[in-house]
Design a protein around this motif. Structure first.
Motif, mmCIF file in Angstrom:
data_model
loop_
_atom_site.group_PDB
_atom_site.id
_atom_site.type_symbol
_atom_site.label_atom_id
_atom_site.label_comp_id
_atom_site.label_asym_id
_atom_site.label_seq_id
_atom_site.Cartn_x
_atom_site.Cartn_y
_atom_site.Cartn_z
ATOM 1 N N GLU A 146 21.716 -55.548 -17.794
ATOM 2 C CA GLU A 146 22.024 -54.900 -16.601
ATOM 3 C C GLU A 146 20.892 -53.970 -15.978
ATOM 4 O O GLU A 146 20.000 -53.479 -16.559
ATOM 5 C CB GLU A 146 23.076 -53.738 -16.939
ATOM 6 N N PHE A 161 21.923 -50.100 -6.197
ATOM 7 C CA PHE A 161 22.107 -51.569 -6.565
ATOM 8 C C PHE A 161 22.348 -51.407 -8.098
ATOM 9 O O PHE A 161 21.662 -50.650 -8.997
ATOM 10 C CB PHE A 161 20.852 -52.435 -6.572
ATOM 11 N N ARG A 162 23.461 -52.187 -8.646
ATOM 12 C CA ARG A 162 23.759 -52.323 -9.920
ATOM 13 C C ARG A 162 24.588 -53.620 -10.397
ATOM 14 O O ARG A 162 25.378 -54.032 -9.514
ATOM 15 C CB ARG A 162 24.761 -51.167 -10.289
ATOM 16 N N LYS A 163 23.759 -54.340 -11.292
ATOM 17 C CA LYS A 163 24.323 -55.675 -11.426
ATOM 18 C C LYS A 163 23.978 -55.946 -12.941
ATOM 19 O O LYS A 163 22.975 -55.699 -13.160
ATOM 20 C CB LYS A 163 23.888 -56.744 -10.585
ATOM 21 N N THR A 164 24.988 -56.791 -13.577
ATOM 22 C CA THR A 164 24.704 -57.539 -14.970
ATOM 23 C C THR A 164 24.493 -58.765 -14.858
ATOM 24 O O THR A 164 25.305 -59.638 -13.961
ATOM 25 C CB THR A 164 26.021 -57.164 -15.929
ATOM 26 N N TYR A 165 23.586 -59.445 -15.509
ATOM 27 C CA TYR A 165 22.941 -60.846 -15.498
ATOM 28 C C TYR A 165 23.153 -61.257 -16.851
ATOM 29 O O TYR A 165 22.680 -60.835 -17.798
ATOM 30 C CB TYR A 165 21.766 -61.120 -14.893
ATOM 31 N N LEU A 194 17.945 -62.226 -9.348
ATOM 32 C CA LEU A 194 17.974 -60.867 -9.249
ATOM 33 C C LEU A 194 17.108 -60.543 -7.912
ATOM 34 O O LEU A 194 17.372 -59.541 -7.151
ATOM 35 C CB LEU A 194 17.153 -60.346 -10.496
ATOM 36 N N ASP A 197 18.899 -60.914 -4.951
ATOM 37 C CA ASP A 197 19.916 -59.987 -4.814
ATOM 38 C C ASP A 197 19.138 -58.651 -4.097
ATOM 39 O O ASP A 197 19.879 -57.867 -3.211
ATOM 40 C CB ASP A 197 20.409 -59.525 -6.061
ATOM 41 N N LYS A 201 19.865 -56.177 -0.727
ATOM 42 C CA LYS A 201 20.558 -54.780 -0.965
ATOM 43 C C LYS A 201 19.696 -53.398 -0.664
ATOM 44 O O LYS A 201 19.982 -52.473 -0.052
ATOM 45 C CB LYS A 201 20.836 -54.830 -2.211
#
Length: 203
Positions: A146, A161-165, A194, A197, A201
């Motif tokens: 994350e 920004f926050r995201k799990t890959y 990423l 993204d 963002k």
């Protein structure tokens, strides 16, 4: 005293027999690997005037050691004493992540190195999965992490920004080298995703 003499004689006899019959126990040589991702796609010809600091890298205790971890069954994991990371995996992952951010052009500086530069973004990483999935005849390299990005140094503030890959990469063999190559391919693809993204963002 007699018991001691008997023990010495017995040890000598065992040693002599092992030499005569060539009995010896050998162990595999320990091998060490590094994650080295492929080329990051450049998004900007001129880097954005943004700087960052990796404030924290968390890695699950299941995978924080240097030894590789293999999943052999749904609830069975094994560590490999003879094959592992040259440096702690959290450090290796961080180095490749930083290199990718700079290569993409999303950021111009790593402010943790260039200390006189003011920081525009703070990043926290959480590496939750990193293992070889050897449960079937088709082995896979699994990695999940994350990314959380803040514009304010106060961690209480909401992230921008926050995201799990998660990447599950098929590999050819249930072998350490194949596993590392799978991680490399998976992370190369994920880092490019990423960075795309982030380019959409971040301000």
């Amino acid at each position: 005293m007699k018991t001691l003499i008997r023990l010495i004689l017995l040890a000598g006899l065992i040693f002599s027999l092992s030499q005569c019959f060539g009995v010896s126990k050998t162990f595999p040589e320990k091998k060490f690997y590094l994650i080295e991702t492929g080329e990051t796609k450049s998004i900007y010809s001129v880097p954005k005037p943004r700087t960052f600091v990796i404030r924290k890298v968390f890695i699950s205790q299941r995978f924080e050691g240097k030894e590789f971890v293999y999943r052999k069954d749904n609830a069975v994991y094994e560590s490999d004493y003879y094959n592992g990371f040259f440096i702690p995996p959290a450090h290796n992952f961080k180095e490749e992540f930083v290199r990718s951010l700079l290569k993409s052009g999303n950021f111009e500086w790593d402010a943790s190195i260039h200390t006189r530069i003011s920081v525009t973004h703070f990043i926290e990483l959480s590496l939750t999965q990193m293992y070889g999935d050897f449960r079937t005849k088709e082995p896979k390299a699994v990695i999940e992490f994350e990314v959380v990005v803040y514009e304010d140094k106060d961690s209480v503030s909401s992230p921008v920004f926050r995201k799990t890959y998660k990447q599950i990469q098929s590999i050819e063999k249930k072998e350490p080298e194949a596993l590392v190559l799978g991680w490399n391919l998976g992370l190369t693809s994920t880092f490019n995703e990423l960075n795309l993204d982030l380019s959409q963002k971040l301000k």
